[in-house]
Structures are given as C-alpha cells and as structure tokens.
Design an enzyme around this catalytic site. Sequence first.
Site, PDB file in Angstrom:
ATOM      1  N   CYS A 107     -40.659 -33.969  33.024  1.00  0.00           N
ATOM      2  CA  CYS A 107     -39.827 -33.681  31.853  1.00  0.00           C
ATOM      3  C   CYS A 107     -40.454 -34.179  30.560  1.00  0.00           C
ATOM      4  O   CYS A 107     -40.242 -33.592  29.494  1.00  0.00           O
ATOM      5  CB  CYS A 107     -38.437 -34.288  32.024  1.00  0.00           C
ATOM      6  SG  CYS A 107     -38.437 -36.047  32.379  1.00  0.00           S
ATOM      7  N   ASP A 149       9.091 -11.078  29.518  1.00  0.00           N
ATOM      8  CA  ASP A 149       7.673 -10.721  29.677  1.00  0.00           C
ATOM      9  C   ASP A 149       7.460  -9.209  29.686  1.00  0.00           C
ATOM     10  O   ASP A 149       6.579  -8.693  30.381  1.00  0.00           O
ATOM     11  CB  ASP A 149       7.083 -11.332  30.958  1.00  0.00           C
ATOM     12  CG  ASP A 149       7.238 -12.835  31.005  1.00  0.00           C
ATOM     13  OD1 ASP A 149       7.404 -13.445  29.927  1.00  0.00           O
ATOM     14  OD2 ASP A 149       7.199 -13.408  32.106  1.00  0.00           O
ATOM     15  N   HIS A 194       0.467 -15.010  28.643  1.00  0.00           N
ATOM     16  CA  HIS A 194       1.021 -14.968  29.999  1.00  0.00           C
ATOM     17  C   HIS A 194      -0.130 -14.879  30.999  1.00  0.00           C
ATOM     18  O   HIS A 194      -1.015 -14.025  30.847  1.00  0.00           O
ATOM     19  CB  HIS A 194       1.940 -13.750  30.170  1.00  0.00           C
ATOM     20  CG  HIS A 194       2.675 -13.755  31.482  1.00  0.00           C
ATOM     21  ND1 HIS A 194       3.773 -14.564  31.705  1.00  0.00           N
ATOM     22  CD2 HIS A 194       2.468 -13.071  32.630  1.00  0.00           C
ATOM     23  CE1 HIS A 194       4.209 -14.369  32.939  1.00  0.00           C
ATOM     24  NE2 HIS A 194       3.438 -13.474  33.517  1.00  0.00           N
TER      25      HIS A 194
END
Length: 902
Positions: A707, A142, A106
């Site tokens: 790089c 619930d 839930h």
Amino acid sequence: MRIAIIGQSLFGQEVYTRLRKEGHQVVGVFTIPDKDGKADPLALEAEKDHVPVFKFPRWRVKGKALPEVVEQYKSLGAQLNVLPFCSQFIPMEVINAPEHGSIIYHPSLLPRHRGASAINWTLIHGDRKGGFTVFWADDGLDTGDILLQKECEVLPDDTVSSLYNRFLFPEGVNGMVEAVRLIMEGKAPKIPQTEEGATYEGIQKKENAKINWDQPAEAIHNWIRGNDKVPGAWTEANGQTLTFFGSTLNDNGLIPEGETLDIPGASRPGIVTKVGLVLFGNDGKMLVVKNIQLEDGKMIPASHFFKSADSTALELTEEELVTAEAIRDAWQRILPNVAEIESSTDFFKSGAASVDVVRLVEEVKLQCDGLELENEDVYMATTFGDFIQMLIRKLRGEDGEEKQVIDYVEKSINNLTIRMPHQLFINGMFVDAEGAKTYETINPTDGTAICKVSLAQISDVDQAVAAAKDAFENGVWGKINPRDRGRLLYKLADLMQEHQEELATIESADSGAVYTLALKTHVGMSIQTFRYFAGWCDKIQGTTIPINQARPNRNLTFTKKEPVGVCGIVIPWNYPLMMLSWKTAACLAAGNTVVIKPAQVTPLTALKFAELTVKAGIPKGVVNVLPGSGSLVGQRLSDHPDVRKIGFTGSTEIGKHIMKSCAISNVKKVSLELGGKSPLIIFADCDLSKAVQMGMSSVFFNKGENCIAAGRLFLEDSIHDEFVEKVVGEVKKLKIGDPLDRATNHGPQNHQAHLQKLIEYCEKGVKEGATLVYGGKQVPRPGFFFEPTIFTNVEDHMFVAQEESFGPIMIISRFPDGDIDGVLQRANATEFGLASGVFTQNVSKALYVSDKLQAGTVFINTYNKTDVAAPFGGFKQSGFGKDLGEAALNEYLKIKTVTFEY
C-alpha cells in the site's frame, strides 16, 4: 420552499437533514412525544438547529381535528408537508392546508401492501420485488395519488432489517428528497392508484403470528422472516411457546444429524443441529432457524436448545453436598462481612477483589482433589448457587465444553505437513457456511486450487456478530481484568511464533509472498504487533480534569476509555496475516470482540490464526473469521446495527462506500486505510547507491503489492540517466520464481484478475507515450508472474502518473535541478496521501521537504521502514485513522466523561 416535516425516527431525521442541505426552510417539525424522557431523533436534530418542534400526542379526537393543534400548525405558513415516517393520523385540514399539499413515504409498491406492516407482508407473501412509494397523502388509507416509486429485488434470505437497511432506508431518503425537488420544479406527477393488485393487510400482532405448518418450507420461511424482529413467529413445542428468529432456506437436500424436536402439526420433527434448528415444510424441503426465544423471554442459539436444560439445578449427592458445604465455608472465610452465605450471595457484590478470586481458586484446588479452575470460571458464576452448580459439573466432567473439532486440509509443502482449517470460524467453532457453500482458493504460483473454503452468507455474518456481541456483553472477555487479557494476547503471540514456519508457508502458497519475506514481515511483524499491543492492555488510562466548582460543593471530573463493542475488520489480500494483526491486536487489546473478513482470495492464514486463538484460550465469540465476498460479508458488517466499528484496508472506492454504509446504518466508528500514489523524491545530493537500492525496494517490495509502495519516483535531472541505468541493471538480477525457493526475489502476483490489471496498466502507459524501459509483460510460465517494470519520461497528465498500479511497476519522472518547490507541488498534486519519501544528504532540505509533503508517513533516506510502535495511516483520500502505535488503540476505544459532585 417552506416545509413542515411530520414524522419521526432516524429516517425522518435523515430526510430533515437532507432537505435543509438542499436549501429548503423547515418551518416546523411535528413528531411524537418523548418516550421515557427520551426525545425522538428527528426532534433532537431539529432542536439543535432551533427549528420549532411540536410533540402533539394526538391530532384529532373521535375523527375530528383538534382546533388548537390545527391552528398551531397553520401559523407556520408551510408550503408543503413532508411525512417521511409518520405513525399518527393527520387530519385532512392539515394535509390539504399547504399550497403544494402533502407527500408521504410508504415502504411498499402501492397499491400492494397498503397498511402499517408493509415490509413484513412483502416478505410473508414471498414477493420477488419490494420497494417504496412517495404518494400524495390522503386520509390515512394509503390510497392517494402516486408521485414516484422505486423498486428493488427481495433476496431469498432478506429480513425486515436487511431489506430496510439495504434499500428502503437509504433509497427512501433519496426518494423523499427527489420528490420535493420535483414539486419545486413543477414536475411532480399525480398518478391515480389502480385497484388492480391492491392489497391491505393489518398490523401484524403476536397472537396472529403462530406458524401454520401445513405449507411448503418456503412459505414457512417467509412467515418467520416476515415476522422477524417483531412480533416473532411462534409455535408450541416441548411443552412451551417457542418464537423463531433468523430463518434461512436450506436447499442442499442433505438432512443433518442432530436431536429431534417434536412440533405439533409439523410434517416431521425438527432437528437441533450445530448450525441451528432444521425445520420441514409439507413439501419435504428444509429451512434453518438460528435463534429461539423461550417462553420466559430468554433468547438462545437454536443449536443450544436442548443444552438449555443445563440451567436446571443439579441434584447433589451426599458426597457432593459435603463438598458444597466445604466451599461455603471457604466463601465465608473470604467474605467475613457476610453474615451467612446463601445461594444468592454474589461474590463480588459482597466485597471480593481480584486477589480473592485467586484465593477461591486455590481453596477449590485444596477441597476438590486438585481441580484447577480458571479465574474466568469465577467471573462467570458469581453467585454461590451458580458457583456450586458450575463446580459440581466440572467435578462430574459435565462442564459442557465442546471439544474443538477441525476438518483440516493437509498438504505437504515446503518440507512441512501443513494443516489448514477451511471452514468459517464462529463462536469458537469451525463450521460450514449456510447451505454448505464453498469456493476454491488458488495458489498463484501455478494457478491450481489449494482447497475449498467455506463461503459466508448473510446469515453467517449475523450469527458471528451475535456471538461477538454476546461475548462482549455477557462473556468472560468483558469481565477479566486487562492484565489477564494481555496475558492471553502474549500467549497468542507465542503460539504464532511457534507456528511461524507453517503460517509463512500458508501465506506463501495462498498469496504468492516470497517465503523468506513472509517469515520476516508477513508473520514476523504480526507476532511483534500482538506482543506490542498485549503490553498496552493494562495501560489504557483516563485522566482527571479540573472544572469550575459549583460552590459550596466540589466536583471530580474524570474520563474513562472503554471498548466500543463488536468490531468488523475487513482486510486486503496483499499482507493477509499482517493486516489482520495490525487491526485485530489493537482491537482486542482495547477489550472489544471482532468479526474478521479476510480477503476472499487469501483466507487461509486468517483461519489458521483463528485456530491459534482457541489454543491460546481466547474465549468463544471474541474472534470470528468469515471468508467471503466483500459485497456480501463486508457490506453486511457495515450495515449491521450491532457492529460499532469498522476497520478497513483496501481501495478508496470501496472505502467511500463503507463509510456511507457505516453512517446510514448506525453511525459506526470507522477507520480507513485506502489507496496511495506515494511520491519518492530523489535529489542529486543523495547517496546514489543507497537511493538505487531503496528505490527498488520502495517499488518492488512484496512484488509491488504494497500500500505504501512508491507510486512515482521524481529524479533530479542531473542523476536521472545514471539512476535509471543502475536500476535496470539491478532489476535484471532479480530472480523470478517459486516463492518457496529461498533464492527467489520476486514471486507471482496475488491473483489472475490483478495480473490482468497490471498488463492493461502498462498498455495504457505505452499508449500515452511513456517510455517502457524494462518489463511490462506476463512471465511465460504457469502462474500469475509479472515482470518487474520500469517506465521513464512519465508526464504529469498520464494515467500511470496519477493512478496506483499496486504492482511491480516503477514510474519515473524528471524535475529540474534545484526546483524543490516545483517538485513538491507535483508530488502533492494527488488526492492520495498515504506515504512519501525523500533522498538527500542535506538535512535542512530533508526536513523542509518532509514538512511540505502531504502524506501520513514520510521516509527520509529510507523506505518501507514501519514499526509496531509507529502510527500508520493516510491523509486525504488515502483515508483516516491509524494502525499501529498507541494511536491505534484510540480507534477501538470510546471516551466517557464522568462528573461527580461532593
């Protein structure tokens, strides 16, 4: 454990996949029936694995369980029911059947927000904390016992989608898996829900979503964002029902200028501004809405609200009616197969081809006193009625084109007057960030601020993505032919060359790049890249494929290469313009639209580039540029459901995070160019003088912020000492100083934090026992200058042997003469694989070593020699995917297979 999964959606699919990976046996999947012939994602995934799938339309009737449904369920013998996302009422006969019972997800912190619209109500109530609960299933109220809960902060501008994508989905999946693990281990708690703080709110429906204006701005904002996506918060204004989406709070206190919109019940009229519709609460504070849905269902940017009146048909004068009839005759001549040209006649559906577009443009020029239309004007108004309206507006000078207004920052630098945009670039316009937020970009040469730059917020990302999506799906860019697209990219490259000195100067000031290098490489290669990919635009082709014939019929099977859609490009700070160009040129050539996030510390050339796209005639929305933080802008691009591809260059750590976000959000296509620790092996039989010069370049090029820089040099014993002596001598000759000084070899590091990282890197090297031969310290002068550095006697276990410095630090290790396989094993003993190099005059040795090196690029007797036509990218944790060359296009294309039977 034997598990039955009852649920639906991508969330249910992900829980199902994770539980199977955990080793559980899913004995059955229960999900919703197909919609419009399309199965739920959970069903599709289970069916692929040959897991039994049941698609019951209902489990009970009038509150009573259907016996045949319960019987089918019980036949599977599940030990636990897992309900990851379940919209059906499941009878208690099923809930209580397994030995371990049932658990359900839930999306709230129960007992707060029980009910079906929990996420909406979390936002509507302005909760500062949100989260989810896994609880022991009850009869659908619930109210069952809690197994576990996890909470997160709710940000002021969160929406249902952002909260779900950022936390409730990824962490919710983890939570369900963790809950099952606890049950299996016998450690799962059952904590009764308290009624203290309990709330229950029903499903939020359209009729209940009307805005109450008699409340503070924050409450109105919460109401709108809580109803965002569905059902939409609405009000009555301007004689119709207007639904608002994309609300953000505006707390800067400045009331912007614009056209007023009277809203019944509001404390004061709204204001339609260039950033959206500004609304007011009864406390005088403001919020801004980005999008408005009109009563007819059409969604428009709120900033264009009053411009929507442009869609109203113009009433033509007698003279204009004569012009319209002349143009009708022109259409009739071009479309002789059409009996009568009516307002609804579509130019292209009636058989017109590209040559007819040119003919129509020329007819207009003859009939309308030299008025020159663009081909794109025809593509955007394809029916005769729309074409006449567009034409008359242009003849009246009311074509609605907004003049580009740029608030430049001007600087006198490098004997030039540099004009730099500093705002976000969204939908063809330079605009302030949400809330007018800014930050300072710093000149690394002296540590002073160059200017303030707009700092993009999540709402700005959403606006840019929306603009890019609209440009892709509805704009000119998706309709012009590839050759015209290439023409625009060639024009952009020409403009970049025209402004190359200005671009190189900005790059030097913002990133510390030596000006001459910036002119040649940062800018020069960027121009080459756009020219290269401009040439590819009309050469993106599919193939025909022979397949087995279905006799007596025949088949034609062919492939089409299509653009993927909206792309997000996240670029690093070492080559700000060049990295942008490597990715963006291929992206645009393939026909995509793009949202670019430059590095936060180097945004200025990207914004200048954006200005040049306007001058080149690139349509609005095709290119968008958002300076800002990676954790916010980059993350939102990775999470955004409308972004279909991410191209990223940066660290491996961030690359992994992006890859995960791309997978969870919508399985985006992704290409990653990540970290490196590139080995350079120098054998004794090399040309030593060349090896020394190229070895220095391999490390110190662009002050080591490269790089593919050689992260570690391996020197054969017999030349080690001589090589080191020569390199030290050459390094001492390097001039460190102002990058705009033409005599400078070595400029400042990019930013303060990186400089500090290099100092700490060298301290670790010394502490571990490597020999610091030269450098290793900050240069005692203003700015972020660091000495070119040389380490020897570096052993394989040391930090500096394994980790990338991304700076001007040469790491040297020895290897025994003739030990080729041994040095290869050491060179490959890294998780990185971006680039590598070898120096030897023995061709056989060079080719053998190049075969064995595990890297995407191998340089032989050279280094740093990249070219726009040569694919570039890494192996292993240096990433995947390619920049440059034809291969780069495939990163931004998707292949569709079409089979036709005849």
